[in-house]
Design a protein around this motif. Structure first.
Motif, PDB file in Angstrom:
ATOM      1  N   ALA A   1     -39.727 -67.324 -17.496  1.00 51.61           N
ATOM      2  CA  ALA A   1     -38.910 -68.479 -17.105  1.00 51.61           C
ATOM      3  C   ALA A   1     -39.687 -69.399 -16.173  1.00 51.61           C
ATOM      4  O   ALA A   1     -39.652 -70.630 -16.322  1.00 51.61           O
ATOM      5  CB  ALA A   1     -37.611 -68.009 -16.436  1.00 51.61           C
ATOM      6  N   GLU A   2     -40.407 -68.816 -15.226  1.00 52.43           N
ATOM      7  CA  GLU A   2     -41.218 -69.634 -14.313  1.00 52.43           C
ATOM      8  C   GLU A   2     -42.290 -70.402 -15.083  1.00 52.43           C
ATOM      9  O   GLU A   2     -42.527 -71.590 -14.824  1.00 52.43           O
ATOM     10  CB  GLU A   2     -41.853 -68.746 -13.239  1.00 52.43           C
ATOM     11  N   ALA A   3     -42.927 -69.739 -16.023  1.00 52.36           N
ATOM     12  CA  ALA A   3     -43.966 -70.398 -16.822  1.00 52.36           C
ATOM     13  C   ALA A   3     -43.365 -71.522 -17.661  1.00 52.36           C
ATOM     14  O   ALA A   3     -43.974 -72.588 -17.813  1.00 52.36           O
ATOM     15  CB  ALA A   3     -44.668 -69.385 -17.719  1.00 52.36           C
ATOM     16  N   ALA A   4     -42.177 -71.301 -18.193  1.00 54.85           N
ATOM     17  CA  ALA A   4     -41.513 -72.333 -19.002  1.00 54.85           C
ATOM     18  C   ALA A   4     -41.169 -73.552 -18.154  1.00 54.85           C
ATOM     19  O   ALA A   4     -41.331 -74.697 -18.615  1.00 54.85           O
ATOM     20  CB  ALA A   4     -40.257 -71.768 -19.655  1.00 54.85           C
ATOM     21  N   ILE A   5     -40.731 -73.326 -16.940  1.00 55.56           N
ATOM     22  CA  ILE A   5     -40.415 -74.447 -16.041  1.00 55.56           C
ATOM     23  C   ILE A   5     -41.681 -75.245 -15.749  1.00 55.56           C
ATOM     24  O   ILE A   5     -41.678 -76.486 -15.809  1.00 55.56           O
ATOM     25  CB  ILE A   5     -39.753 -73.932 -14.746  1.00 55.56           C
ATOM     26  N   ASP A   6     -42.774 -74.561 -15.436  1.00 50.92           N
ATOM     27  CA  ASP A   6     -44.037 -75.254 -15.169  1.00 50.92           C
ATOM     28  C   ASP A   6     -44.534 -76.000 -16.406  1.00 50.92           C
ATOM     29  O   ASP A   6     -45.026 -77.131 -16.307  1.00 50.92           O
ATOM     30  CB  ASP A   6     -45.097 -74.279 -14.679  1.00 50.92           C
ATOM     31  N   ALA A   7     -44.400 -75.378 -17.565  1.00 50.33           N
ATOM     32  CA  ALA A   7     -44.840 -76.024 -18.807  1.00 50.33           C
ATOM     33  C   ALA A   7     -44.005 -77.266 -19.096  1.00 50.33           C
ATOM     34  O   ALA A   7     -44.549 -78.299 -19.527  1.00 50.33           O
ATOM     35  CB  ALA A   7     -44.753 -75.047 -19.977  1.00 50.33           C
ATOM     36  N   ALA A   8     -42.712 -77.184 -18.860  1.00 51.64           N
ATOM     37  CA  ALA A   8     -41.847 -78.351 -19.083  1.00 51.64           C
ATOM     38  C   ALA A   8     -42.210 -79.483 -18.130  1.00 51.64           C
ATOM     39  O   ALA A   8     -42.257 -80.659 -18.527  1.00 51.64           O
ATOM     40  CB  ALA A   8     -40.374 -77.962 -18.925  1.00 51.64           C
ATOM     41  N   TYR A   9     -42.490 -79.133 -16.881  1.00 49.39           N
ATOM     42  CA  TYR A   9     -42.880 -80.160 -15.910  1.00 49.39           C
ATOM     43  C   TYR A   9     -44.196 -80.816 -16.333  1.00 49.39           C
ATOM     44  O   TYR A   9     -44.328 -82.047 -16.311  1.00 49.39           O
ATOM     45  CB  TYR A   9     -43.010 -79.549 -14.511  1.00 49.39           C
ATOM     46  N   ALA A  10     -45.148 -79.997 -16.742  1.00 50.03           N
ATOM     47  CA  ALA A  10     -46.447 -80.527 -17.176  1.00 50.03           C
ATOM     48  C   ALA A  10     -46.287 -81.424 -18.402  1.00 50.03           C
ATOM     49  O   ALA A  10     -46.923 -82.485 -18.492  1.00 50.03           O
ATOM     50  CB  ALA A  10     -47.411 -79.389 -17.468  1.00 50.03           C
ATOM     51  N   ALA A  11     -45.452 -81.013 -19.342  1.00 50.92           N
ATOM     52  CA  ALA A  11     -45.236 -81.822 -20.549  1.00 50.92           C
ATOM     53  C   ALA A  11     -44.576 -83.153 -20.200  1.00 50.92           C
ATOM     54  O   ALA A  11     -44.935 -84.197 -20.771  1.00 50.92           O
ATOM     55  CB  ALA A  11     -44.377 -81.053 -21.550  1.00 50.92           C
ATOM     56  N   THR A  12     -43.654 -83.131 -19.260  1.00 53.30           N
ATOM     57  CA  THR A  12     -42.991 -84.371 -18.854  1.00 53.30           C
ATOM     58  C   THR A  12     -43.974 -85.288 -18.131  1.00 53.30           C
ATOM     59  O   THR A  12     -43.968 -86.506 -18.339  1.00 53.30           O
ATOM     60  CB  THR A  12     -41.770 -84.069 -17.972  1.00 53.30           C
ATOM     61  N   ALA A  13     -44.829 -84.708 -17.310  1.00 56.38           N
ATOM     62  CA  ALA A  13     -45.853 -85.504 -16.620  1.00 56.38           C
ATOM     63  C   ALA A  13     -46.813 -86.126 -17.635  1.00 56.38           C
ATOM     64  O   ALA A  13     -47.208 -87.291 -17.485  1.00 56.38           O
ATOM     65  CB  ALA A  13     -46.614 -84.627 -15.630  1.00 56.38           C
ATOM     66  N   THR A  14     -47.165 -85.370 -18.647  1.00 60.13           N
ATOM     67  CA  THR A  14     -48.030 -85.899 -19.707  1.00 60.13           C
ATOM     68  C   THR A  14     -47.346 -87.061 -20.413  1.00 60.13           C
ATOM     69  O   THR A  14     -47.977 -88.085 -20.707  1.00 60.13           O
ATOM     70  CB  THR A  14     -48.391 -84.791 -20.703  1.00 60.13           C
ATOM     71  N   LEU A  15     -46.060 -86.909 -20.692  1.00 60.26           N
ATOM     72  CA  LEU A  15     -45.298 -87.991 -21.319  1.00 60.26           C
ATOM     73  C   LEU A  15     -45.321 -89.238 -20.450  1.00 60.26           C
ATOM     74  O   LEU A  15     -45.555 -90.357 -20.952  1.00 60.26           O
ATOM     75  CB  LEU A  15     -43.856 -87.540 -21.574  1.00 60.26           C
ATOM     76  N   ALA A  16     -45.105 -89.077 -19.155  1.00 54.17           N
ATOM     77  CA  ALA A  16     -45.119 -90.228 -18.249  1.00 54.17           C
ATOM     78  C   ALA A  16     -46.488 -90.907 -18.253  1.00 54.17           C
ATOM     79  O   ALA A  16     -46.582 -92.143 -18.301  1.00 54.17           O
ATOM     80  CB  ALA A  16     -44.740 -89.798 -16.832  1.00 54.17           C
ATOM     81  N   ALA A  17     -47.533 -90.112 -18.222  1.00 53.33           N
ATOM     82  CA  ALA A  17     -48.884 -90.672 -18.232  1.00 53.33           C
ATOM     83  C   ALA A  17     -49.172 -91.389 -19.548  1.00 53.33           C
ATOM     84  O   ALA A  17     -49.765 -92.475 -19.554  1.00 53.33           O
ATOM     85  CB  ALA A  17     -49.906 -89.559 -17.997  1.00 53.33           C
ATOM     86  N   THR A  18     -48.736 -90.805 -20.646  1.00 59.76           N
ATOM     87  CA  THR A  18     -48.945 -91.423 -21.959  1.00 59.76           C
ATOM     88  C   THR A  18     -48.181 -92.735 -22.056  1.00 59.76           C
ATOM     89  O   THR A  18     -48.694 -93.717 -22.614  1.00 59.76           O
ATOM     90  CB  THR A  18     -48.518 -90.463 -23.081  1.00 59.76           C
ATOM     91  N   LEU A  19     -46.978 -92.760 -21.519  1.00 60.23           N
ATOM     92  CA  LEU A  19     -46.176 -93.988 -21.529  1.00 60.23           C
ATOM     93  C   LEU A  19     -46.892 -95.100 -20.762  1.00 60.23           C
ATOM     94  O   LEU A  19     -47.034 -96.224 -21.267  1.00 60.23           O
ATOM     95  CB  LEU A  19     -44.796 -93.721 -20.925  1.00 60.23           C
ATOM     96  N   ALA A  20     -47.373 -94.774 -19.565  1.00 60.70           N
ATOM     97  CA  ALA A  20     -48.058 -95.779 -18.747  1.00 60.70           C
ATOM     98  C   ALA A  20     -49.370 -96.225 -19.398  1.00 60.70           C
ATOM     99  O   ALA A  20     -49.654 -97.426 -19.499  1.00 60.70           O
ATOM    100  CB  ALA A  20     -48.316 -95.220 -17.355  1.00 60.70           C
TER     101      ALA A  20
ATOM    102  N   ALA B   1     -38.564 -80.552 -10.643  1.00 65.77           N
ATOM    103  CA  ALA B   1     -39.125 -80.027  -9.396  1.00 65.77           C
ATOM    104  C   ALA B   1     -38.044 -79.296  -8.596  1.00 65.77           C
ATOM    105  O   ALA B   1     -38.307 -78.242  -7.993  1.00 65.77           O
ATOM    106  CB  ALA B   1     -39.735 -81.154  -8.568  1.00 65.77           C
ATOM    107  N   GLU B   2     -36.836 -79.825  -8.607  1.00 63.08           N
ATOM    108  CA  GLU B   2     -35.720 -79.157  -7.930  1.00 63.08           C
ATOM    109  C   GLU B   2     -35.415 -77.812  -8.594  1.00 63.08           C
ATOM    110  O   GLU B   2     -35.203 -76.806  -7.908  1.00 63.08           O
ATOM    111  CB  GLU B   2     -34.479 -80.041  -7.934  1.00 63.08           C
ATOM    112  N   VAL B   3     -35.413 -77.790  -9.912  1.00 65.52           N
ATOM    113  CA  VAL B   3     -35.176 -76.549 -10.656  1.00 65.52           C
ATOM    114  C   VAL B   3     -36.251 -75.527 -10.313  1.00 65.52           C
ATOM    115  O   VAL B   3     -35.965 -74.339 -10.105  1.00 65.52           O
ATOM    116  CB  VAL B   3     -35.126 -76.818 -12.176  1.00 65.52           C
ATOM    117  N   ARG B   4     -37.493 -75.979 -10.236  1.00 65.23           N
ATOM    118  CA  ARG B   4     -38.588 -75.068  -9.889  1.00 65.23           C
ATOM    119  C   ARG B   4     -38.351 -74.442  -8.516  1.00 65.23           C
ATOM    120  O   ARG B   4     -38.561 -73.244  -8.314  1.00 65.23           O
ATOM    121  CB  ARG B   4     -39.913 -75.824  -9.918  1.00 65.23           C
ATOM    122  N   GLY B   5     -37.903 -75.250  -7.572  1.00 63.79           N
ATOM    123  CA  GLY B   5     -37.613 -74.733  -6.230  1.00 63.79           C
ATOM    124  C   GLY B   5     -36.494 -73.702  -6.231  1.00 63.79           C
ATOM    125  O   GLY B   5     -36.567 -72.681  -5.541  1.00 63.79           O
TER     126      GLY B   5
END
Length: 109
Positions: free
Chosen positions: A17-36, A64-68
């Motif tokens: 579950a922790e790895a999935a949360i980190d992977a989701a965050y990383a994928a979302t960050a990648t999406l944001a970077a790709t958008l910009a 990030a809140e979910v990760r915390g």
């Protein structure tokens, strides 16, 4: 022995579950970077996609809140491990970096 077996299953699911949360965050960050980056490469106005960028940024804050909260759950499970007499049982950490095998001198500045 059954407690240890169940605790191991819980630990494995926790790590997943922790790895999935980190992977989701990383994928979302990648999406944001790709958008910009995509907006710049496509030579589009900054106005284009701003609503989507705002929403993606909100998603990242919530992730990030979910990760915390998951970290808090991890600590609660560690306490439960102690409470049931398994304090000294290590269940491993799948992606924890290995400790250095040798000491190395630090050069003087």
């Amino acid at each position: 022995m059954e407690r240890k077996k169940v605790a191991l299953e819980i630990a494995q699911d926790l790590f997943a579950a922790e790895a999935a949360i980190d992977a989701a965050y990383a994928a979302t960050a990648t999406l944001a970077a790709t958008l910009a980056d995509g907006r710049v490469r496509a030579k589009l106005s900054a106005v284009i996609g701003q609503d989507a960028f705002d929403k993606i940024s909100q998603v990242m804050v919530r992730q990030a809140e979910v990760r915390g909260v998951m970290i808090q759950a991890h600590h609660a499970l560690a306490q439960a491990q102690t409470d049931i007499g398994l304090r000294h049982v290590a269940f491993g950490f799948p992606d924890k970096p290995a400790a250095p095998s040798t000491l190395r001198a630090v050069e003087a500045a």
